[in-house]
Structure formats: C-alpha cells, structure tokens
Design a protein around this motif. Structure first.
Motif, mmCIF file in Angstrom:
data_model
loop_
_atom_site.group_PDB
_atom_site.id
_atom_site.type_symbol
_atom_site.label_atom_id
_atom_site.label_comp_id
_atom_site.label_asym_id
_atom_site.label_seq_id
_atom_site.Cartn_x
_atom_site.Cartn_y
_atom_site.Cartn_z
ATOM 1 N N ARG A 146 0.812 -1.224 0.000
ATOM 2 C CA ARG A 146 0.000 0.000 0.000
ATOM 3 C C ARG A 146 0.841 1.267 0.000
ATOM 4 N NH1 ARG A 146 -4.722 -1.420 4.363
ATOM 5 N NH2 ARG A 146 -6.059 -2.594 2.937
ATOM 6 N N LEU A 147 2.006 1.235 0.637
ATOM 7 C CA LEU A 147 2.850 2.429 0.735
ATOM 8 C C LEU A 147 4.066 2.362 -0.175
ATOM 9 C CD1 LEU A 147 2.735 3.001 4.601
ATOM 10 C CD2 LEU A 147 1.214 3.908 2.829
ATOM 11 N N LEU A 148 4.153 1.305 -0.976
ATOM 12 C CA LEU A 148 5.241 1.137 -1.939
ATOM 13 C C LEU A 148 6.610 1.305 -1.280
ATOM 14 C CD1 LEU A 148 3.657 3.084 -4.938
ATOM 15 C CD2 LEU A 148 3.569 0.630 -4.476
ATOM 16 N N PHE A 149 6.782 0.671 -0.133
ATOM 17 C CA PHE A 149 8.035 0.657 0.637
ATOM 18 C C PHE A 149 8.440 2.031 1.166
ATOM 19 C CE2 PHE A 149 8.177 -2.967 -2.251
ATOM 20 C CZ PHE A 149 8.445 -4.005 -1.372
ATOM 21 N N GLY A 150 7.519 2.962 1.196
ATOM 22 C CA GLY A 150 7.821 4.318 1.653
ATOM 23 C C GLY A 150 8.166 4.422 3.117
ATOM 24 N N ARG A 151 7.825 3.437 3.911
ATOM 25 C CA ARG A 151 8.190 3.445 5.331
ATOM 26 C C ARG A 151 9.447 2.627 5.597
ATOM 27 N NH1 ARG A 151 3.728 4.183 9.159
ATOM 28 N NH2 ARG A 151 2.672 6.039 8.386
ATOM 29 N N ASN A 159 14.103 9.365 -0.638
ATOM 30 C CA ASN A 159 15.086 10.166 -1.365
ATOM 31 C C ASN A 159 15.510 9.397 -2.613
ATOM 32 O OD1 ASN A 159 17.134 8.280 -0.583
ATOM 33 N ND2 ASN A 159 17.450 9.419 1.312
ATOM 34 N N ASP A 160 16.414 9.988 -3.389
ATOM 35 C CA ASP A 160 16.765 9.393 -4.681
ATOM 36 C C ASP A 160 17.652 8.157 -4.585
ATOM 37 O OD1 ASP A 160 18.965 10.816 -3.881
ATOM 38 O OD2 ASP A 160 19.287 11.819 -5.797
ATOM 39 N N THR A 161 18.095 7.792 -3.390
ATOM 40 C CA THR A 161 18.845 6.536 -3.237
ATOM 41 C C THR A 161 18.051 5.513 -2.427
ATOM 42 O OG1 THR A 161 19.986 7.323 -1.245
ATOM 43 C CG2 THR A 161 21.084 7.683 -3.379
ATOM 44 N N GLY A 162 16.860 5.884 -1.990
ATOM 45 C CA GLY A 162 16.030 5.000 -1.181
ATOM 46 C C GLY A 162 14.739 4.647 -1.885
ATOM 47 N N ALA A 163 13.637 5.035 -1.267
ATOM 48 C CA ALA A 163 12.318 4.665 -1.776
ATOM 49 C C ALA A 163 12.056 5.200 -3.180
ATOM 50 C CB ALA A 163 11.229 5.139 -0.820
ATOM 51 N N LYS A 182 14.151 5.662 -5.576
ATOM 52 C CA LYS A 182 14.859 4.815 -6.541
ATOM 53 C C LYS A 182 14.073 3.523 -6.762
ATOM 54 C CE LYS A 182 19.440 3.215 -7.674
ATOM 55 N NZ LYS A 182 20.851 3.350 -7.331
ATOM 56 N N LEU A 183 13.537 2.974 -5.691
ATOM 57 C CA LEU A 183 12.709 1.777 -5.797
ATOM 58 C C LEU A 183 11.433 2.082 -6.576
ATOM 59 C CD1 LEU A 183 12.289 -1.181 -5.065
ATOM 60 C CD2 LEU A 183 11.373 -0.431 -2.870
ATOM 61 N N TRP A 184 10.838 3.244 -6.359
ATOM 62 C CA TRP A 184 9.656 3.637 -7.117
ATOM 63 C C TRP A 184 9.982 3.707 -8.603
ATOM 64 C CZ3 TRP A 184 5.792 7.662 -4.850
ATOM 65 C CH2 TRP A 184 5.330 7.230 -3.605
ATOM 66 N N ASP A 185 11.138 4.274 -8.947
ATOM 67 C CA ASP A 185 11.541 4.314 -10.355
ATOM 68 C C ASP A 185 11.544 2.920 -10.951
ATOM 69 O OD1 ASP A 185 11.846 7.048 -10.464
ATOM 70 O OD2 ASP A 185 14.029 7.012 -10.269
ATOM 71 N N PHE A 186 12.108 1.974 -10.221
ATOM 72 C CA PHE A 186 12.154 0.598 -10.707
ATOM 73 C C PHE A 186 10.747 0.021 -10.833
ATOM 74 C CE2 PHE A 186 11.999 -3.937 -9.722
ATOM 75 C CZ PHE A 186 12.727 -4.434 -10.791
#
Length: 186
Positions: free
Chosen positions: A157-162, A167-171, A173-177
């Motif tokens: 539900r939060l797309l690993f946001g927690r 930031n661009d090396t964390g969540a 970057k994962l969202w981009d993928f």
C-alpha cells in the motif's frame, strides 16, 4: 485526510516540508478530488503517503528547472507553481489506477474464503512468487506462521515508503524501478 496530513512525516524529507498551508491544501485537494471520483474505495489511511512524495519530487523538479542552469522543463509545460496540483493529481491517479484494489476494504470470494484484494495479493507474493524465487525462505515463513499480510500490506500500500528513506537513493529509486517495470497487479 486532514488528520493524516497533520501527522505526515516521511523519512528523508524535512519534517516541516508538508506542513505549510500551501502543501496541505494541495494534498488535501488532490486526495479529496480522487476520493470523489472513487467513492467505493474513497480515502484510506496511507494514500497521503503515496501523494506526498510525488508533490515533493514535482517541487524539486520545478525548483531545479527554474532556478538552475537548465531553463527547459522536461515535463509538460504546465509544471509551474499553478500546474503542480494538476500534475500531482494526474500522477497520483496513474499510480492509484494500479494499486487502488489494495485499498479496497470489501472482501471477495477467493477459493473457499472471503478475503480483501490486499490479503490475496500478499498471499500470492509469499506463497507463489517467493516460493519460485526463494523456496527456503517461503517455507521458513510458513513454518513460523508469519502471514504475508503482516508485512505485505504496508509494503504494497505504501510502496516501501516506510521501509526506506524517501530520497533518490532509497524509496524513490525503488519507485523508479517499480514504475518502469510496471505489471498489472492481477
């Protein structure tokens, strides 16, 4: 919505960022409009944590392209202070088109039981996908009685946001993928 927005703090983004009157209003407007168009699902806790990072990225892009050396906007020319809200809605709508079923509270008949879409999805991930990738881990989780919804509901539900800093090396970057390797949830 307002209650969730008042306690919106994302790891990796300054605590005060989302607490300006402008940003609270933009997020509230976008979430409220989306809910009015999706009355069956309506607003569910956590949706604000999908919209907020999009707003943060849009504002960062706008800042970069209006104050930096680059003066050309890579997105639609509507990305200006007034266009941020519309762009946020459009991007939020596109993401929610895929993950809205994970917020639907209505159980559906699946096999011999009634389960919500998010429970079905989490079970599918652990029982099928994980079994194919790492059967030992899948077996361990099953033997230990660790149900996929314990961790999977928040992750999906939060797309690993927690789980990662926003930031661009964390969540992000994962969202981009996740967005570039998009596959439908069903």
């Amino acid at each position: 919505i307002k209650g969730d927005l008042n306690r919106l703090y994302l790891n990796g983004i300054e605590d005060e960022f989302f607490h300006t009157e402008y940003r609270q209003e933009v997020l509230s407007n976008v979430l409220m409009l989306w809910c009015m168009q999706h009355v069956e699902t309506s607003y569910r806790q956590g949706m604000h944590e999908i919209a907020a990072p999009i707003l943060w990225v849009l504002e960062a892009e706008l800042e970069y392209y209006t104050t930096g050396e680059k003066k050309e906007l890579p997105l639609a020319s509507s990305l200006n202070r007034r266009g941020v809200e519309a762009s946020l809605f459009w991007l939020f709508e596109a993401i929610m088109a895929e993950i809205e079923p994970l917020y639907d509270p209505v159980p559906r008949r699946r096999g011999g039981e009634n389960v919500t879409d998010v429970v079905h999805f989490c079970t599918l991930v652990q029982e099928t996908y994980l079994r194919n990738v790492d059967p030992e881990l899948q077996h361990f989780l099953s033997v230990q009685g660790i149900y996929s919804q314990i961790y999977g509901m928040r992750w999906s539900r939060l797309l690993f946001g927690r789980e990662y800093p926003m930031n661009d090396t964390g969540a992000l970057k994962l969202w981009d993928f996740l967005f570039c390797s998009h596959k439908t949830l069903s």
